[in-house]
Every structure is written in structure tokens, then in C-alpha cells.
Design a protein around this motif. Structure first.
Motif, PDB file in Angstrom:
ATOM      1  N   THR A  41      -4.827  -7.809 -15.660  1.00  0.00           N
ATOM      2  CA  THR A  41      -4.092  -7.371 -15.200  1.00  0.00           C
ATOM      3  C   THR A  41      -4.255  -5.575 -14.973  1.00  0.00           C
ATOM      4  OG1 THR A  41      -3.227  -8.794 -17.143  1.00  0.00           O
ATOM      5  CG2 THR A  41      -1.780  -6.344 -16.584  1.00  0.00           C
ATOM      6  N   ALA A  44      -4.060  -5.493 -10.968  1.00  0.00           N
ATOM      7  CA  ALA A  44      -2.852  -6.064 -10.446  1.00  0.00           C
ATOM      8  C   ALA A  44      -1.838  -4.246 -10.718  1.00  0.00           C
ATOM      9  CB  ALA A  44      -2.321  -7.053 -11.482  1.00  0.00           C
ATOM     10  N   LYS A  45      -1.942  -3.689 -11.992  1.00  0.00           N
ATOM     11  CA  LYS A  45      -1.201  -2.524 -12.164  1.00  0.00           C
ATOM     12  C   LYS A  45      -1.320  -1.268 -11.128  1.00  0.00           C
ATOM     13  CE  LYS A  45      -0.097  -2.800 -16.970  1.00  0.00           C
ATOM     14  NZ  LYS A  45      -0.331  -1.740 -18.128  1.00  0.00           N
ATOM     15  N   HIS A  46      -2.702  -1.175 -10.515  1.00  0.00           N
ATOM     16  CA  HIS A  46      -2.753  -0.778  -9.655  1.00  0.00           C
ATOM     17  C   HIS A  46      -2.594  -0.638  -8.235  1.00  0.00           C
ATOM     18  CE1 HIS A  46      -4.755   2.334 -12.303  1.00  0.00           C
ATOM     19  NE2 HIS A  46      -4.975   1.520 -12.383  1.00  0.00           N
ATOM     20  N   THR A  47      -3.266  -2.546  -8.291  1.00  0.00           N
ATOM     21  CA  THR A  47      -3.164  -2.828  -6.753  1.00  0.00           C
ATOM     22  C   THR A  47      -1.122  -3.315  -6.553  1.00  0.00           C
ATOM     23  OG1 THR A  47      -4.539  -4.531  -7.077  1.00  0.00           O
ATOM     24  CG2 THR A  47      -3.238  -5.026  -5.934  1.00  0.00           C
ATOM     25  N   GLY A  48      -0.541  -2.757  -7.203  1.00  0.00           N
ATOM     26  CA  GLY A  48       0.762  -2.997  -6.924  1.00  0.00           C
ATOM     27  C   GLY A  48       1.172  -1.817  -6.558  1.00  0.00           C
ATOM     28  N   LYS A  49       0.784  -0.469  -7.336  1.00  0.00           N
ATOM     29  CA  LYS A  49       0.813   0.812  -7.201  1.00  0.00           C
ATOM     30  C   LYS A  49       0.452   0.560  -5.422  1.00  0.00           C
ATOM     31  CE  LYS A  49       0.692   2.400 -12.607  1.00  0.00           C
ATOM     32  NZ  LYS A  49       0.718   3.296 -12.576  1.00  0.00           N
ATOM     33  N   ALA A  51       0.259  -1.136  -3.161  1.00  0.00           N
ATOM     34  CA  ALA A  51       0.558  -1.856  -1.831  1.00  0.00           C
ATOM     35  C   ALA A  51       2.114  -0.875  -1.707  1.00  0.00           C
ATOM     36  CB  ALA A  51       0.853  -3.845  -2.735  1.00  0.00           C
ATOM     37  N   GLY A  52       2.651  -0.576  -3.435  1.00  0.00           N
ATOM     38  CA  GLY A  52       4.284   0.339  -3.056  1.00  0.00           C
ATOM     39  C   GLY A  52       3.314   1.015  -2.006  1.00  0.00           C
TER      40      GLY A  52
END
Length: 144
Positions: A41, A44-49, A51-52
Motif C-alpha cells: 500500500t 503503491a502510494k509512492h508509485t502513484g505519485k 506516475a502522476g
């Protein structure tokens, strides 16, 4: 008769040990799975940021490339008609896009099927090993 009584005590002790081991392994596995979930989790937060941020950088880069393409067309328009300069740049860009698409197709075909083949094989071997050891543990042994 005493021999049989101590055998029952040993069996009961072994049963208790196996039960405790099973419970502790279950608790340990649940704890490890919860830790893995929390880790994933957070990642995934870091990866989402990330990717943005990459997406925003890509958008700005796209505008930059558009300006460079316009510059190339304007520069070529100094030595030929503007429509011909735009056509020439467009054809070159389509050729580059085709080459990139062929490279991408090759990479996708090398990456499929999407399944962890080595991990699956290792897991299958581990299960076979456990089954084999379990079968050995339950074979009757002659006692001296």
C-alpha cells in the motif's frame, strides 16, 4: 501397560505440539501477509505519485516537441514552400512512429504470456517436496 501409557502421553504431547505449531504458523503467516499488504500500500502510494509526475512531465515534453517540430517546419520553409516543409516533417515523424511501434510490438511479444513462469515452477517443486516429505513421515517404521 506402562509402555502404552507413555506412548499415549507422547502422542498427546506430539498432538499438542503440532496443534501449537499449526496455530503459530497460521498467526505468523497472517502477520507476514498484513506486513506485505501495508508495504505494498505504501509503495503503491509512492508509485502513484511518481506516475502522476511522469505523466505531467510527459505532457510538458509533448508541448516542447510540438514547438520543436514547428521550428523545424519554419526553418525548412525558408528554403522550400511551407506546405512542402510541413509534409516532409510529417512523413519523417510517421516513419519514426512506425519504427517505435515495431520495437514496442517486439517487446510486448517477448513479455507474454504474463505469468511468473520460474516462480510457478519453483512453487510446484516446493509442493512436491513437501508432499514427498509428508509421505515419508507417515510411512510405518519398524521399531527395534
Amino acid at each position: 501397560m506402562t509402555l502404552h501409557h507413555s506412548d499415549r502421553q507422547t502422542d498427546a504431547s506430539m498432538g499438542e505440539l503440532v496443534s501449537r505449531l499449526s496455530t503459530e504458523m497460521s498467526t505468523l503467516m497472517r502477520g507476514e501477509l498484513e506486513l506485505a499488504r501495508l508495504e505494498l500500500t505504501e509503495k503503491a502510494k509512492h508509485t502513484g505519485k511518481g506516475a502522476g509526475a511522469f505523466g505531467a512531465a510527459g505532457l510538458v515534453a509533448l508541448y516542447g516537441v510540438g514547438v520543436l517540430i514547428a521550428t523545424a517546419i519554419l526553418a525548412l520553409a525558408l528554403v522550400m514552400d511551407a506546405w512542402l516543409a510541413a509534409l516532409l516533417v510529417g512523413v519523417v515523424l510517421l516513419i519514426i512512429a512506425g519504427c517505435i511501434a515495431l520495437f514496442g510490438k517486439k517487446q510486448v511479444s517477448e513479455g507474454t504470456p504474463m505469468k511468473p513462469e520460474r516462480a510457478t515452477e519453483n512453487l510446484r517443486r516446493d509442493v512436491e517436496t513437501v508432499k514427498h516429505r509428508h509421505a515419508e513421515d507417515h510411512t510405518p517404521r519398524s521399531t527395534p
